[in-house]
Design a protein around this motif. Sequence first.
Motif, PDB file in Angstrom:
ATOM      1  N   GLU A 150       1.413 -21.770 -25.157  1.00  0.00           N
ATOM      2  CA  GLU A 150       0.211 -21.031 -25.561  1.00  0.00           C
ATOM      3  C   GLU A 150       0.362 -20.541 -27.010  1.00  0.00           C
ATOM      4  OE1 GLU A 150      -0.474 -17.121 -24.010  1.00  0.00           O
ATOM      5  OE2 GLU A 150      -2.556 -17.643 -23.536  1.00  0.00           O
ATOM      6  N   ASN A 151       1.565 -20.015 -27.336  1.00  0.00           N
ATOM      7  CA  ASN A 151       1.829 -19.588 -28.710  1.00  0.00           C
ATOM      8  C   ASN A 151       1.703 -20.772 -29.667  1.00  0.00           C
ATOM      9  OD1 ASN A 151       2.247 -16.948 -28.290  1.00  0.00           O
ATOM     10  ND2 ASN A 151       4.488 -17.011 -28.384  1.00  0.00           N
ATOM     11  N   ALA A 152       2.303 -21.915 -29.242  1.00  0.00           N
ATOM     12  CA  ALA A 152       2.272 -23.097 -30.104  1.00  0.00           C
ATOM     13  C   ALA A 152       0.822 -23.477 -30.377  1.00  0.00           C
ATOM     14  CB  ALA A 152       3.023 -24.248 -29.448  1.00  0.00           C
TER      15      ALA A 152
ATOM     16  N   LYS B 218      -1.718 -21.367 -30.238  1.00  0.00           N
ATOM     17  CA  LYS B 218      -2.377 -20.280 -30.968  1.00  0.00           C
ATOM     18  C   LYS B 218      -2.014 -20.268 -32.448  1.00  0.00           C
ATOM     19  CE  LYS B 218      -1.216 -16.385 -28.935  1.00  0.00           C
ATOM     20  NZ  LYS B 218      -1.029 -15.143 -28.184  1.00  0.00           N
ATOM     21  N   TYR B 219      -0.725 -20.496 -32.723  1.00  0.00           N
ATOM     22  CA  TYR B 219      -0.229 -20.273 -34.085  1.00  0.00           C
ATOM     23  C   TYR B 219      -0.095 -21.539 -34.920  1.00  0.00           C
ATOM     24  CZ  TYR B 219       0.588 -15.652 -32.271  1.00  0.00           C
ATOM     25  OH  TYR B 219       0.405 -14.420 -31.705  1.00  0.00           O
ATOM     26  N   THR B 220      -0.670 -22.643 -34.457  1.00  0.00           N
ATOM     27  CA  THR B 220      -0.615 -23.865 -35.278  1.00  0.00           C
ATOM     28  C   THR B 220      -2.039 -24.367 -35.470  1.00  0.00           C
ATOM     29  OG1 THR B 220      -0.360 -25.272 -33.344  1.00  0.00           O
ATOM     30  CG2 THR B 220       1.668 -24.531 -34.383  1.00  0.00           C
TER      31      THR B 220
ATOM     32  N   ARG C 175       8.369 -27.616 -29.311  1.00  0.00           N
ATOM     33  CA  ARG C 175       8.352 -27.759 -30.775  1.00  0.00           C
ATOM     34  C   ARG C 175       6.919 -27.898 -31.269  1.00  0.00           C
ATOM     35  NH1 ARG C 175      11.975 -32.929 -29.922  1.00  0.00           N
ATOM     36  NH2 ARG C 175      13.871 -31.984 -29.096  1.00  0.00           N
ATOM     37  N   ASP C 176       6.700 -27.359 -32.476  1.00  0.00           N
ATOM     38  CA  ASP C 176       5.379 -27.562 -33.075  1.00  0.00           C
ATOM     39  C   ASP C 176       5.526 -27.897 -34.552  1.00  0.00           C
ATOM     40  OD1 ASP C 176       5.276 -25.153 -34.783  1.00  0.00           O
ATOM     41  OD2 ASP C 176       5.241 -24.044 -32.899  1.00  0.00           O
ATOM     42  N   ARG C 177       4.398 -28.209 -35.158  1.00  0.00           N
ATOM     43  CA  ARG C 177       4.407 -28.521 -36.601  1.00  0.00           C
ATOM     44  C   ARG C 177       3.527 -27.513 -37.349  1.00  0.00           C
ATOM     45  NH1 ARG C 177       8.519 -31.073 -38.505  1.00  0.00           N
ATOM     46  NH2 ARG C 177       9.074 -32.915 -37.300  1.00  0.00           N
TER      47      ARG C 177
ATOM     48  N   TYR D 156       6.163  -6.711 -31.117  1.00  0.00           N
ATOM     49  CA  TYR D 156       6.295  -7.175 -32.498  1.00  0.00           C
ATOM     50  C   TYR D 156       5.419  -8.405 -32.693  1.00  0.00           C
ATOM     51  CZ  TYR D 156       8.094  -8.430 -37.002  1.00  0.00           C
ATOM     52  OH  TYR D 156       8.162  -8.723 -38.338  1.00  0.00           O
ATOM     53  N   ARG D 157       4.658  -8.388 -33.767  1.00  0.00           N
ATOM     54  CA  ARG D 157       3.816  -9.541 -34.066  1.00  0.00           C
ATOM     55  C   ARG D 157       4.179 -10.038 -35.451  1.00  0.00           C
ATOM     56  NH1 ARG D 157      -1.755 -10.153 -33.292  1.00  0.00           N
ATOM     57  NH2 ARG D 157      -0.952 -12.144 -32.588  1.00  0.00           N
ATOM     58  N   GLY D 158       4.245 -11.349 -35.580  1.00  0.00           N
ATOM     59  CA  GLY D 158       4.595 -11.933 -36.878  1.00  0.00           C
ATOM     60  C   GLY D 158       3.691 -11.390 -37.969  1.00  0.00           C
ATOM     61  N   GLN D 159       4.300 -11.019 -39.078  1.00  0.00           N
ATOM     62  CA  GLN D 159       3.512 -10.361 -40.124  1.00  0.00           C
ATOM     63  C   GLN D 159       2.961 -11.336 -41.149  1.00  0.00           C
ATOM     64  OE1 GLN D 159       3.642  -6.648 -40.365  1.00  0.00           O
ATOM     65  NE2 GLN D 159       4.258  -6.997 -38.255  1.00  0.00           N
TER      66      GLN D 159
ATOM     67  N   GLY E 285      -3.190 -10.810 -29.981  1.00  0.00           N
ATOM     68  CA  GLY E 285      -2.033 -10.785 -29.076  1.00  0.00           C
ATOM     69  C   GLY E 285      -1.436  -9.393 -29.091  1.00  0.00           C
ATOM     70  N   ALA E 286      -0.539  -9.155 -28.152  1.00  0.00           N
ATOM     71  CA  ALA E 286       0.043  -7.804 -28.069  1.00  0.00           C
ATOM     72  C   ALA E 286       1.516  -7.807 -28.413  1.00  0.00           C
ATOM     73  CB  ALA E 286      -0.165  -7.245 -26.672  1.00  0.00           C
ATOM     74  N   GLY E 287       2.056  -8.988 -28.744  1.00  0.00           N
ATOM     75  CA  GLY E 287       3.494  -9.048 -29.047  1.00  0.00           C
ATOM     76  C   GLY E 287       4.347  -8.922 -27.793  1.00  0.00           C
ATOM     77  N   LEU E 288       3.838  -9.446 -26.669  1.00  0.00           N
ATOM     78  CA  LEU E 288       4.608  -9.325 -25.423  1.00  0.00           C
ATOM     79  C   LEU E 288       5.049 -10.673 -24.862  1.00  0.00           C
ATOM     80  CD1 LEU E 288       2.641  -6.540 -23.550  1.00  0.00           C
ATOM     81  CD2 LEU E 288       4.997  -6.441 -24.339  1.00  0.00           C
ATOM     82  N   GLY E 289       4.414 -11.751 -25.343  1.00  0.00           N
ATOM     83  CA  GLY E 289       4.705 -13.070 -24.773  1.00  0.00           C
ATOM     84  C   GLY E 289       6.171 -13.450 -24.887  1.00  0.00           C
ATOM     85  N   LEU E 290       6.713 -13.371 -26.103  1.00  0.00           N
ATOM     86  CA  LEU E 290       8.112 -13.782 -26.294  1.00  0.00           C
ATOM     87  C   LEU E 290       9.110 -12.824 -25.615  1.00  0.00           C
ATOM     88  CD1 LEU E 290       8.039 -15.212 -29.921  1.00  0.00           C
ATOM     89  CD2 LEU E 290       8.082 -16.444 -27.752  1.00  0.00           C
ATOM     90  N   PRO E 291       8.911 -11.479 -25.695  1.00  0.00           N
ATOM     91  CA  PRO E 291       9.849 -10.612 -24.965  1.00  0.00           C
ATOM     92  C   PRO E 291       9.880 -10.932 -23.466  1.00  0.00           C
ATOM     93  CG  PRO E 291       8.427  -9.294 -26.367  1.00  0.00           C
ATOM     94  CD  PRO E 291       7.991 -10.705 -26.523  1.00  0.00           C
TER      95      PRO E 291
END
Length: 504
Positions: free
Chosen positions: A404-406, A408-410, A432-434, A451-454, A464-470
């Motif tokens: 989902e992150n991959a 969202k963030y690509t 993996r993503d590009r 924590y969310r990427g700045q 997002g709430a910064g909870l997916g990866l934790p």
Amino acid sequence: MRVTREALLAVAIVAVATIASVSLRDSLAPTNLAMIYLGGVVAVAMRCSRWISVTASFLSVAAFDFFCVPPYLTFAVSDYQYIFTFAGMLVVALVISTQTARLRDHAVHAAQREARTEALYRLSSKLAGETRVFEAARAAATLAEDVFGARVVIFLPEDGKLSFRRRTSDLLPVPPSEEPIAQWVFDHGHKAGLRTDAHSDAAALYIPLRGARETFGVLAVLPDVVANVVSHVGNRIFAPEQQQLLEVFASQTAVAIERTLSQRAEEETRVHMQTEQMRSSLLSAMSHDLRTPLASITGAASTLRSQNDRLPLETKQELLESISDEADRLSRLVGNLLDMTRFESGGVELRRDLYPLEEIVGTVLQRMEPQLEGRTVTTELAENLPMVFVDDVLLGQVLWNLLENAAKYTPPGTPLELAAFESEGAILIEVRDRGPGIAPGEEERIFEKFYRGQSKTMSEKVRGAGLGLPICRAIVQAHRGTIQALARDGGGTTFRISLPLESR
Ligand code: ADP
């Protein structure tokens, strides 16, 4: 008892010296026979108390006179020169007996000191690792039984009052009627009970566990010897030096309990601070991430209600879809928050079993079809991959979050890869993503809660709430594995999960 035994031993030794002297008195001069008696005095002094060996000295001189100095079998002496022999013999015997006794006392004291040091050392090393008050008290009581050869029980307070119910032994070796004595000891911080000035008729001696600031409990000592106890100090539990040692023992135990309590207080403060920090992060995340979808939902719903008749069907459809999407997002966010809380409180039980990895990957990809629309997702699962011993639902959630992150963030349309292979006793799973990649220095921080990427424009646009990866990390760690984010050559990110190969 011991005195009688020693007296009998002294008499026996003097008797043996007498028999030896009598049998040799025809071949040896009386002054030489005196040496045999002196030998006897040495033997007595080595084994018996000081006054017994002094008595043995007098007895030896008398026996020497009676049996070895002519005329025999009378204390009368034919030659008055023997008076000097008697006097010399007595002086030597007395010196021997007192000196030997002194040496022995030294040795006994040294042994006692050593035993005391050893006992206290054993106590401190036993208590060093204890983190709970009751366990520390129990360890101290068990060790005290061993060291003192007596029955020992520690009573601890309950609601500020000493309680005979909160004790280190299942049995209550003292009569319940003595609870007030123990309470008195607890309240006043002075010992009482058996062999003390207060309540000397009690069944046990009660010693307070007094720390620097307060009393933590009461140690009760009963003189009856515990069967099979090998005691280093003997069970003369009420000898003054033993009493002293007991008191040091009690205060050491109190210090250990005090330390345990202050450690716990520190830990509680730390947890409290962490909770406070988490609460404020949570509140800020909530205010943004919950309010935004809620505002959209409320807005859409109120438009629908107030202008229902005037809106074209298409707009109504769009508004309804937005309500449904935002509600979905809200539900996911709340779900993530709940998951995180459950993980943190240790409330998640893994339902592990052996699964083929393809099965878990297949299920996730199928369920994620809507989110992955327009992407090519290449799966590279190594052949002959062993089954994985995991909680399939939770591992599925990890893959879901990563994919989902991959997505969202690509940028839309960029390809994704999911690979799995075996390496050095572990199964590695990579997503993996590009995309734009993780900003250098943030590879670890992105696993922190909230924590969310700045730096990347992507995370500004994406909610997002910064909870997916934790959550991913918590799940993987519960499986004794690791997860990390790596930069890819040529741009993009690899999330690598390493799970140890385990059988059930
Ligand atoms: P959220 O997605 O709610 O922000 P996560 O814990 O899932 O929370 O992710 C934390 C941060 O990690 C994100 O805000 C994002 O900046 C970064 N991140 C996660 N996955 C990727 C990815 N595939 N590419 C780039 N950045 C990512």
